[in-house]
Write a protein that holds these residues in place. Structure first.
Motif, mmCIF file in Angstrom:
data_model
loop_
_atom_site.group_PDB
_atom_site.id
_atom_site.type_symbol
_atom_site.label_atom_id
_atom_site.label_comp_id
_atom_site.label_asym_id
_atom_site.label_seq_id
_atom_site.Cartn_x
_atom_site.Cartn_y
_atom_site.Cartn_z
ATOM 1 N N SER A 2 0.696 -0.966 -0.582
ATOM 2 C CA SER A 2 -0.126 0.137 -0.206
ATOM 3 C C SER A 2 0.719 1.590 -0.137
ATOM 4 C CB SER A 2 -0.908 0.326 1.558
ATOM 5 O OG SER A 2 0.212 -0.383 2.144
ATOM 6 N N GLY A 3 0.575 2.516 -0.260
ATOM 7 C CA GLY A 3 0.935 3.391 -0.020
ATOM 8 C C GLY A 3 1.000 3.959 0.479
ATOM 9 N N THR A 4 0.413 3.586 1.970
ATOM 10 C CA THR A 4 0.636 3.957 3.439
ATOM 11 C C THR A 4 1.955 2.968 3.953
ATOM 12 O OG1 THR A 4 -1.351 4.014 3.774
ATOM 13 C CG2 THR A 4 0.251 3.833 5.940
ATOM 14 N N ALA A 5 2.069 2.181 3.422
ATOM 15 C CA ALA A 5 2.940 0.778 3.800
ATOM 16 C C ALA A 5 4.635 1.441 3.232
ATOM 17 C CB ALA A 5 2.973 -0.283 3.154
ATOM 18 N N ILE A 6 4.325 1.853 2.142
ATOM 19 C CA ILE A 6 5.374 2.735 1.003
ATOM 20 C C ILE A 6 5.996 3.907 1.755
ATOM 21 C CG2 ILE A 6 6.432 3.812 -0.837
ATOM 22 C CD1 ILE A 6 4.838 2.006 -2.846
ATOM 23 N N THR A 7 5.170 4.633 2.693
ATOM 24 C CA THR A 7 5.453 6.501 2.967
ATOM 25 C C THR A 7 6.149 5.535 4.809
ATOM 26 O OG1 THR A 7 3.636 7.266 2.630
ATOM 27 C CG2 THR A 7 4.523 7.962 4.121
ATOM 28 N N LEU A 8 5.964 4.295 4.803
ATOM 29 C CA LEU A 8 5.917 4.138 6.966
ATOM 30 C C LEU A 8 7.906 3.528 6.286
ATOM 31 C CD1 LEU A 8 2.999 2.025 7.877
ATOM 32 C CD2 LEU A 8 4.013 4.081 8.912
ATOM 33 N N ALA A 9 7.802 2.522 5.000
ATOM 34 C CA ALA A 9 9.119 1.995 4.456
ATOM 35 C C ALA A 9 10.038 3.107 4.240
ATOM 36 C CB ALA A 9 8.701 0.850 3.743
ATOM 37 N N GLU A 10 9.762 4.618 3.755
ATOM 38 C CA GLU A 10 10.602 5.060 3.949
ATOM 39 C C GLU A 10 10.853 5.995 4.567
ATOM 40 O OE1 GLU A 10 8.837 7.230 1.067
ATOM 41 O OE2 GLU A 10 8.830 6.215 -1.302
ATOM 42 N N GLN A 11 10.110 6.411 5.944
ATOM 43 C CA GLN A 11 10.724 6.723 7.140
ATOM 44 C C GLN A 11 11.763 5.965 7.489
ATOM 45 O OE1 GLN A 11 6.531 7.329 8.796
ATOM 46 N NE2 GLN A 11 6.496 9.593 8.601
ATOM 47 N N ILE A 12 11.468 4.621 8.243
ATOM 48 C CA ILE A 12 12.285 3.960 8.570
ATOM 49 C C ILE A 12 13.749 3.717 7.808
ATOM 50 C CG2 ILE A 12 13.001 1.423 9.452
ATOM 51 C CD1 ILE A 12 10.165 0.933 9.111
ATOM 52 N N MET A 13 13.528 3.660 6.917
ATOM 53 C CA MET A 13 14.886 3.841 5.654
ATOM 54 C C MET A 13 16.021 5.473 5.906
ATOM 55 S SD MET A 13 14.154 1.313 2.315
ATOM 56 C CE MET A 13 13.270 2.695 1.847
ATOM 57 N N GLY A 14 14.637 5.945 6.197
ATOM 58 C CA GLY A 14 15.323 7.658 6.320
ATOM 59 C C GLY A 14 16.205 7.562 7.892
ATOM 60 N N GLN A 15 15.255 7.137 8.557
ATOM 61 C CA GLN A 15 16.508 6.662 9.942
ATOM 62 C C GLN A 15 17.226 5.625 10.065
ATOM 63 O OE1 GLN A 15 15.812 9.669 11.927
ATOM 64 N NE2 GLN A 15 14.330 10.543 11.203
ATOM 65 N N ILE A 16 17.466 4.812 9.362
ATOM 66 C CA ILE A 16 17.923 3.955 9.286
ATOM 67 C C ILE A 16 18.504 3.688 8.098
ATOM 68 C CG2 ILE A 16 17.852 0.864 10.163
ATOM 69 C CD1 ILE A 16 15.466 1.522 11.634
ATOM 70 N N PRO A 17 19.935 3.795 8.018
ATOM 71 C CA PRO A 17 20.608 3.919 6.893
ATOM 72 C C PRO A 17 21.246 2.096 6.432
ATOM 73 C CG PRO A 17 21.530 5.694 8.436
ATOM 74 C CD PRO A 17 20.382 4.640 9.568
ATOM 75 N N ARG A 18 20.986 1.753 7.539
ATOM 76 C CA ARG A 18 21.410 -0.503 7.089
ATOM 77 C C ARG A 18 20.324 -0.167 6.023
ATOM 78 N NH1 ARG A 18 20.854 -0.650 13.088
ATOM 79 N NH2 ARG A 18 18.808 -1.924 13.481
ATOM 80 N N LYS A 19 19.283 0.353 6.300
ATOM 81 C CA LYS A 19 18.171 -0.296 5.831
ATOM 82 C C LYS A 19 18.262 0.179 4.217
ATOM 83 C CE LYS A 19 16.150 -3.979 7.540
ATOM 84 N NZ LYS A 19 16.562 -5.240 7.204
ATOM 85 N N THR A 20 18.172 0.040 2.781
ATOM 86 C CA THR A 20 18.797 0.918 1.568
ATOM 87 C C THR A 20 17.685 0.801 0.097
ATOM 88 O OG1 THR A 20 19.729 -1.001 0.922
ATOM 89 C CG2 THR A 20 21.248 0.736 1.643
ATOM 90 N N GLY A 21 16.917 -0.220 0.844
ATOM 91 C CA GLY A 21 15.494 -0.583 -0.331
ATOM 92 C C GLY A 21 14.518 -1.100 0.775
ATOM 93 N N TRP A 22 13.567 -1.510 0.355
ATOM 94 C CA TRP A 22 12.301 -2.527 0.782
ATOM 95 C C TRP A 22 12.638 -3.222 -0.395
ATOM 96 C CZ3 TRP A 22 8.334 -2.691 -2.354
ATOM 97 C CH2 TRP A 22 7.519 -1.262 -3.331
#
Length: 241
Positions: A144-164
Motif C-alpha cells: 500500500s501507499g501507506t506501507a511505502i511511506t512507513l518504509a521510507e520513514q524507516i529507511m530515512g532513520q536507519i541507514p543500514r536499510k537501503t531498500g524495501w
C-alpha cells in the motif's frame, strides 16, 4: 464548499456522505460508468476536487483538475514514480495539489510515531525491522501507499536499510513488507522490531473508511483558496498553531 468527486467507488461515496453532513455540496461525481462527463468545464463548477481512483488514471485526473484551475486533493496511490512530473505541472499551472498516501488523522499521527521509533532503534542493530500490511481484496496496489511511506520513514532513520522488498527477506540491507489481501479489511499496518530477547511492535488498525473520508474532506477545506503543493503534515502543523 463545492466539491468534485473524481472516483465514486466506496471511498468516494464515504467522502460524499461526510461532506454532505458538513454542509458541503457535491457538484460532480465521476465513476467508471460516466467518465465521459469528466471534462474541464465540469470540474470548473467546483471549488475543490477530491481524486481517489487508481494508479493508472490518477496522473491524468490530477492534470485535468489543474488545467481547470481547481485545487485537487489526491489519495490515489501507486503513481509516485511520476511525482516530479506532476508537481512540475502543478507549479507551471500555478495550481494547488495536496497528496497523501493516507488521509486518516490516526495514520498520520502513526507516521510521526513510526519515524520517532525508527530514530531510537537506529543504534540497536540486534533488532531486525520488518513490516506487515493488510487490506481488502479490491485494493489494486501492493504494498500500500501507506506501507511505502512507513518504509521510507524507516529507511530515512536507519541507514543500514537501503531498500524495501514486498516479500520476506534475509538480506541485511532490505526492509521486508509482507502484504495480505483479505475481506473485509479497511487497513492494518504493523512495524515490528524483533530480537532474540524481545520484540517491539507498533500497529495501526482502521475499523472503517470513515477516518480516511473525514481526512479527505478536511484536506479539501485546507487547500481551498491556497496555491502550492501540500501534504497532510501541513494540515497537522496548521492545527498545532
Amino acid at each position: 464548499m463545492k466539491i468534485a468527486l473524481i472516483g465514486y467507488g466506496k471511498m468516494g461515496q464515504a467522502i460524499e456522505q461526510i461532506a454532505l453532513n458538513k454542509g458541503h455540496e457535491i457538484v460532480l461525481r465521476i465513476g467508471i460508468e460516466n467518465v465521459e462527463d469528466f471534462t474541464i468545464e465540469a470540474v470548473q463548477n467546483a471549488d475543490v476536487a477530491i481524486e481517489f481512483t487508481g494508479p493508472h488514471s490518477a496522473v491524468d485526473n490530477i492534470k485535468k483538475c489543474l488545467d481547470a484551475g481547481v485545487p485537487v486533493v489526491s489519495g490515489s496511490t501507486g503513481w509516485l514514480a511520476q511525482w516530479q512530473e506532476v508537481t512540475a505541472y502543478c507549479q507551471a499551472c500555478n495550481g494547488t495539489l495536496l497528496y497523501a498516501s493516507n488521509f486518516s488523522i490516526g495514520v498520520n499521527l502513526f507516521f510521526k510515531l513510526n519515524s520517532y521509533l525508527a530514530s531510537i532503534m537506529r543504534q540497536y542493530e540486534e533488532y531486525e525491522v520488518s513490516m506487515e500490511e493488510i487490506h481488502h481484496t479490491q485494493k489494486k496496489d501492493a504494498p500500500s501507499g501507506t506501507a511505502i511511506t512507513l518504509a521510507e520513514q524507516i529507511m530515512g532513520q536507519i541507514p543500514r536499510k537501503t531498500g524495501w522488498v514486498n516479500h520476506a527477506t534475509t538480506a541485511a540491507n532490505e526492509l521486508a513488507i509482507i502484504s495480505e489481501r483479505v475481506d473485509p479489511a479497511p487497513g492494518t499496518h504493523k512495524i515490528k522490531y524483533a530480537s532474540a530477547i524481545d520484540d517491539i511492535e507498533i500497529i495501526h488498525t482502521a475499523h472503517s473508511r470513515q477516518g480516511f473520508a473525514a481526512g479527505a474532506v478536511l484536506a479539501a477545506a485546507f487547500v481551498h483558496g491556497k496555491k502550492g503543493i501540500f501534504s497532510f503534515d501541513d494540515i497537522l502543523k496548521a492545527s498545532e498553531v
